[in-house]
Scaffold this motif. Structure first.
Motif, mmCIF file in Angstrom:
data_model
loop_
_atom_site.group_PDB
_atom_site.id
_atom_site.type_symbol
_atom_site.label_atom_id
_atom_site.label_comp_id
_atom_site.label_asym_id
_atom_site.label_seq_id
_atom_site.Cartn_x
_atom_site.Cartn_y
_atom_site.Cartn_z
ATOM 1 N N LEU B 94 35.647 111.319 47.722
ATOM 2 C CA LEU B 94 35.609 111.053 46.279
ATOM 3 C C LEU B 94 34.265 110.471 45.859
ATOM 4 O O LEU B 94 33.715 110.836 44.824
ATOM 5 N N GLY B 311 36.455 111.398 38.537
ATOM 6 C CA GLY B 311 36.713 112.703 39.128
ATOM 7 C C GLY B 311 37.882 112.594 40.068
ATOM 8 O O GLY B 311 38.567 111.569 40.095
ATOM 9 N N GLU B 312 38.120 113.653 40.833
ATOM 10 C CA GLU B 312 39.257 113.590 41.747
ATOM 11 C C GLU B 312 38.886 114.201 43.088
ATOM 12 O O GLU B 312 37.918 114.951 43.203
ATOM 13 N N ALA B 313 39.650 113.841 44.123
ATOM 14 C CA ALA B 313 39.416 114.394 45.449
ATOM 15 C C ALA B 313 40.717 114.395 46.230
ATOM 16 O O ALA B 313 41.472 113.432 46.183
ATOM 17 N N TYR B 314 40.953 115.505 46.897
ATOM 18 C CA TYR B 314 42.045 115.553 47.868
ATOM 19 C C TYR B 314 41.413 115.754 49.231
ATOM 20 O O TYR B 314 40.589 116.658 49.408
ATOM 21 N N VAL B 329 42.346 109.940 42.166
ATOM 22 C CA VAL B 329 41.712 110.233 40.884
ATOM 23 C C VAL B 329 41.018 108.961 40.434
ATOM 24 O O VAL B 329 41.634 107.889 40.403
#
Lengths: 170, 380
Positions: B94, B311-314, B329
């Motif tokens: 992220l 922003g978002e990250a998986y 998020v």
């Protein structure tokens, strides 16, 4: 040929589905994980295409995240797809939004379920319903997952207020 | 729910509904199954969740990014090191934080050690569920105890390690600790694996009770989102260490064991074989450490007061139980706007009813044992 970036996948999907049924949502962060926003009407058909079409083969839905956006006024569900067959290392991200979040009308909190497409969504969509209150219209067994059946409210919503620790004796 | 049902139809005999758990030793915690039996045969099985629900995600959304690390220890409390790792991996994705080479090597050593401890424990508990009355379990726990001693010496805690930080690890690992880990893995632990294989893996009773029991077909496994050793036991070659090639895994040589039948025995053997592969990875990581650049943590990486760009990250990794992912998020503030855990233990239970139907009640206990769940992660 294997298509991996959401932009390419969007182009391919728009050849098959009407304009507006799917659109790109840009991620502003460093991870640049862009996603595709689906409209409810064609969502299950698009999901089936993503799973079965030989150029996509997203046979594995890994994760379902519920989200609450009180300022924007909707609830959102985010799906992370991978292809086990093609061994993709980056997820394809789908999102769907409800019409509202504070409405009392069930249709405003509804969205189609992907459990018929990927069974891995079954328990996770139950969790999203439980904690956020999204009503999955075609889920086979929409019950609370973690909270007990009699529980009122949806605790992961941003404006959820827990009941007082020691309620006055009745 | 728990009442006896006497309804009868042409196909079944007298049906009986029983509630197994939440207080039952075979459920490995507070898991409950509502089972409908026709004699000894399971005709319906509905899992009931939530007895250990603490709403970890809500707690994490009210705290800073750093403050969530100790909470991840309490997800799958048998392998807190890999939980830590999966979470910091997501935050690093992220916030685009780099990790030095030495830290990556040390992380792999700790992650694989957690995998070995988890699998050693699992095979012991699985055999206990089979009714072996403690002997194999105590052999397993004896080995786990030795590993926990090492982990405690390093992190200060046997199970709640809280050892990973964004950009690396909380502290460096001393050379003599690594040497002792190596001596242990190559000596007593290698003997334990050989002994376990000689004593149990070919044991007639174990084979009779597990082979052909609880078969999970590969197509159903993929469809139901099963990951980890359970997916591979069904013959699907999918290991996130190989697919995503996160950290430095692509440098090391190891095999991914694949089952052929998807039954309980294959799930047992996956764990036995994976432990041997994990030992190989640790040995190679220790060798790689000699030439590794950097220190145990990136000195520029911000831990306190981290505010990732909105922003978002998986991000996901191969935890001992399957795919452990975190979806974060950020709204640009010091707290995550959304903190989602993708729990392998919960999702691996999606197909539990399918693989238990037609089996006996006693087999259900063994099948559940072979899924490998920890309720801290199922219920969160």
């Amino acid at each position: 040929m294997s298509t991996t970036s959401p932009e390419e996948i969007l182009t391919h999907l728009l050849e098959k589905f009407p304009e507006g049924s799917v659109s790109l949502v840009k991620d502003t962060g460093s991870a640049m994980q862009h996603s595709l926003l689906l409209q409810h009407e064609k969502a299950v058909a698009i999901a089936n295409t993503l799973r079965d079409d030989p150029q996509f083969r997203f046979d594995y839905c890994s994760n379902v995240t519920g989200m609450d956006w009180p300022k924007e006024g909707f609830l959102e569900a985010v799906y992370h797809l991978y292809s086990i067959e093609k061994k993709t290392a980056k997820p394809l991200i789908l999102r769907m939004r409800t019409k509202g979040r504070d409405s009392k009308i069930p249709a405003d909190l509804a969205m189609p379920s992907f459990t018929s497409v990927w069974r891995s969504c079954e328990l996770q969509e139950r969790e999203v319903y439980d904690l956020y209150g999204i009503l999955y219209s075609s889920h086979p067994d929409l019950r609370r997952l973690l909270m007990w059946d009699e529980f009122q409210g949806h605790p992961m919503r941003k404006d959820y207020a827990p009941p007082a620790e020691n309620p006055p004796a009745a | 729910m728990n009442t006896l049902s006497t309804e009868q139809d042409d196909v079944h005999g007298e049906l009986m509904e029983i509630s197994l758990g939440p207080h039952h030793p075979s459920t490995h915690g507070v898991f409950r199954m509502n089972i409908t039996l026709d004699g000894e045969i399971v005709v319906k099985l509905k899992p009931v969740f939530g007895y250990l629900h603490r709403n970890h995600e809500k707690i994490a959304e009210g705290n800073t990014y750093l403050a969530a690390i100790p909470y991840t220890d309490r997800l799958d409390y048998l392998c807190s090191l890999t939980n830590n790792w999966a979470y910091v991996h997501a935050v690093e994705t992220l916030a685009a934080i780099a990790v030095p080479e030495r830290a990556e090597c040390l992380r792999i050593i700790l992650g694989e050690l957690a995998r070995i401890a988890n699998h050693a424990c699992l095979v012991g508990f699985l055999l206990n569920d089979l009714g072996t009355s403690f002997t194999p379990l105590l052999y397993s726990l004896r080995e786990r105890e030795r590993m926990l001693d090492l982990i405690e010496e390093l992190t200060g805690s046997r199970m709640m390690c809280n050892f990973f930080r964004f950009g690396g690890l909380r502290s460096d690992i001393p050379e003599d600790w690594l040497q002792r880990l190596r001596t242990y893995l190559e000596g007593p632990f290698a003997r334990f694996l050989d002994e376990q294989d000689a004593l149990l893996s070919g044991n007639e009773i174990l084979l009779a009770r597990t082979q052909g029991v609880g078969i999970l077909p590969p197509a159903l496994a993929v469809q139901a989102g099963i990951t980890g050793p359970m997916l591979r036991a069904s013959g699907v070659p999918y290991d996130i260490r190989k697919v995503d090639q996160y950290s430095l895994y692509k440098r090391f040589e190891y095999k991914v064991p694949i089952g052929a039948h998807g039954d309980t025995y294959d799930r047992y053997m996956m764990r036995m074989l994976e432990m041997r592969e994990s030992v190989k990875i640790i040995q190679q990581a220790m060798d790689a450490l000699k030439n590794a650049q950097g220190s145990h943590i990136d000195p520029k990486a911000r831990n306190q007061g981290l505010r990732p760009k909105a922003g978002e990250a998986y991000a996901r990794m191969e935890s001992p139980k399957g795919e452990l992912g975190f979806h974060l998020v950020s709204d640009g503030s010091a707290k995550p706007y959304r903190f989602r855990i993708r729990p392998p233990s919960l999702i691996n239970l999606t197909a539990l009813e399918d693989i238990c139907l037609g089996q006996t009640l006693a087999d259900t206990v063994v099948i559940l044992g072979s899924v490998d769940i920890v309720l801290g992660e199922v219920d969160r």
